[in-house]
Design an enzyme around this catalytic site. Structure first.
Site, PDB file in Angstrom:
ATOM      1  N   HIS A  24     -23.256 -23.091   2.476  1.00 40.13           N
ATOM      2  CA  HIS A  24     -24.956 -23.701   2.410  1.00 40.13           C
ATOM      3  C   HIS A  24     -25.751 -22.922   1.582  1.00 40.13           C
ATOM      4  O   HIS A  24     -26.313 -21.687   2.118  1.00 40.13           O
ATOM      5  CB  HIS A  24     -25.544 -23.706   3.632  1.00 40.13           C
ATOM      6  N   HIS A 204     -28.065 -32.972   3.962  1.00 33.05           N
ATOM      7  CA  HIS A 204     -29.039 -32.451   5.190  1.00 33.05           C
ATOM      8  C   HIS A 204     -29.617 -33.446   5.846  1.00 33.05           C
ATOM      9  O   HIS A 204     -29.861 -34.168   5.498  1.00 33.05           O
ATOM     10  CB  HIS A 204     -30.027 -32.206   4.091  1.00 33.05           C
ATOM     11  N   GLU A 207     -33.240 -31.180  10.170  1.00 33.05           N
ATOM     12  CA  GLU A 207     -34.090 -30.285   9.637  1.00 33.05           C
ATOM     13  C   GLU A 207     -35.355 -30.017  10.122  1.00 33.05           C
ATOM     14  O   GLU A 207     -35.720 -29.900  11.088  1.00 33.05           O
ATOM     15  CB  GLU A 207     -33.701 -28.740   8.491  1.00 33.05           C
ATOM     16  N   ASP A 285     -28.462 -20.613   2.294  1.00 30.52           N
ATOM     17  CA  ASP A 285     -29.611 -21.984   1.539  1.00 30.52           C
ATOM     18  C   ASP A 285     -30.293 -21.023   0.479  1.00 30.52           C
ATOM     19  O   ASP A 285     -29.342 -22.015  -0.589  1.00 30.52           O
ATOM     20  CB  ASP A 285     -31.100 -21.869   2.863  1.00 30.52           C
TER      21      ASP A 285
END
Length: 347
Positions: A24, A204, A207, A285
């Site tokens: 990621h 995604h 989150e 990230d």
């Protein structure tokens, strides 16, 4: 292995040296301020910040959108193929220093094509850096094209079609950008088309968005990995499903704190996810913006969570190999490398 034989004070060195995969990583999010200013000067791009220090000082994010505003401004300096190459090669050098043996790298072509940058320059710049990393640094890698979810599905289709001439250079597609108000099912048709083309699919979810987004990503988009996914703990039946089906979660601890998903790493739920039997991985990230590359994520997380030890370190690294899109024989070879490092440390 006897993980209890490894003392806690030995953990930092072990976390640094153990082989690992990173799954990621947004390559545009690895663009350090120094390189942003260098590329801006080279390409004649005006930046709304007076200096590297002023840009770094702006990294006080309150949520995902506040980060994205600066992220897209930084990406505006990427114009020529060599810019994409330099950015990606810089990441690989840092990854090698962190003992990353494999990286699966997200890129956002819409961020660039919307500015008139040809798809070819984006993909070939990344690809040539990946080739060099394999030859010189012995890091394997894969590219994953991401659709920006705040844009329309029609625009995603157009992006896919524009990228297909370079299909051999990327293995899958993902879904990123602003999660709130943009559920996965908004992209059902384009993901169906990607699956027909034999592309791997990830997204995604969970989150800032609710656990329901994770379910939709699994059921509607039929993804093989969930990026982030930390809000799954709000739905115990979903946690059970993720554990039962071994759906990997690509968790990014420093990012989660920087974007206020958790107040600090001591409150991060990664240990609970591990305890529930989930295939959790640790990733960086957007490391240039969130305070560290993958080893920094490991080091700060383990420092903040006394319950994490050598066993969890081994499991997280093993999970990163399990969750990668590579051949089983390659995964097995990495596992042998991982086991050798832990045995050398006394396990």
């Amino acid at each position: 292995m006897n993980f209890d034989a490894i003392p806690r004070q030995q953990l930092p060195a072990l976390l640094r040296t153990m082989p690992k995969a990173e799954l990621h990583l947004h390559i545009e999010g690895s663009l350090e301020p120094e390189l942003i200013f260098r590329l801006a000067a080279r390409n004649g791009v005006a930046l709304p910040y007076a200096s590297v220090e002023a840009l770094r000082a702006a990294y006080a994010f309150t949520d995902l959108q506040s980060f994205l505003d600066i992220y897209y401004a930084g990406a505006s300096v990427l114009i020529e193929e060599t810019d994409f190459f330099e950015m990606t090669w810089a990441y690989f050098q840092r990854a090698a220093a962190d003992n990353v043996v494999h990286a699966e790298i997200f890129f956002d072509p819409q961020t660039h094509t919307a500015r008139g940058v040809p798809m070819e320059k984006v993909i070939l710049g990344l690809h040539h850096a990946a080739e060099r990393a394999h030859q010189e640094l012995r890091i394997s890698s894969r590219l994953i094209l991401c659709f920006l979810r705040h844009l329309s599905e029609d625009e995603a289709f157009a992006t896919l079609e524009g990228a297909l001439p370079y299909r051999r250079h990327f293995i899958g597609v993902g879904l990123d950008s602003s999660e709130r108000g943009h559920p996965p099912e908004k992209f059902s048709r384009v993901f169906a088309r990607c699956r027909e083309l034999g592309l791997e699919v990830v997204a995604h979810a969970g989150e800032e968005g609710p656990p329901a987004y994770i379910r939709t990503a699994l059921d509607d988009l039929q993804v093989r990995r969930i990026d982030h996914g930390v809000r799954c703990t709000e739905d115990p039946t979903l946690v059970e499903r993720l554990a039962r089906e071994r759906v990997p979660l690509t968790v990014c601890p420093l990012s989660n704190v920087k974007l206020c998903v958790f107040p600090n790493l001591a409150h991060h739920n990664l240990p609970a996810l591990l305890d529930a039997g989930l295939c959790v991985t640790v990733n960086s990230d957007d490391p240039a913006y969130f305070g560290g590359y993958v080893n920094q994520n490991y080091l700060e997380l383990f420092a903040a969570q006394p319950g994490l030890g050598a066993r969890e370190a081994w499991q997280l690294a093993a999970n990163s190999f399990e969750a990668s899109f590579v051949a089983d024989a390659t995964k097995a070879a990495w596992r042998l490398q991982l086991d050798a490092v832990f045995r050398a440390a006394g396990a």
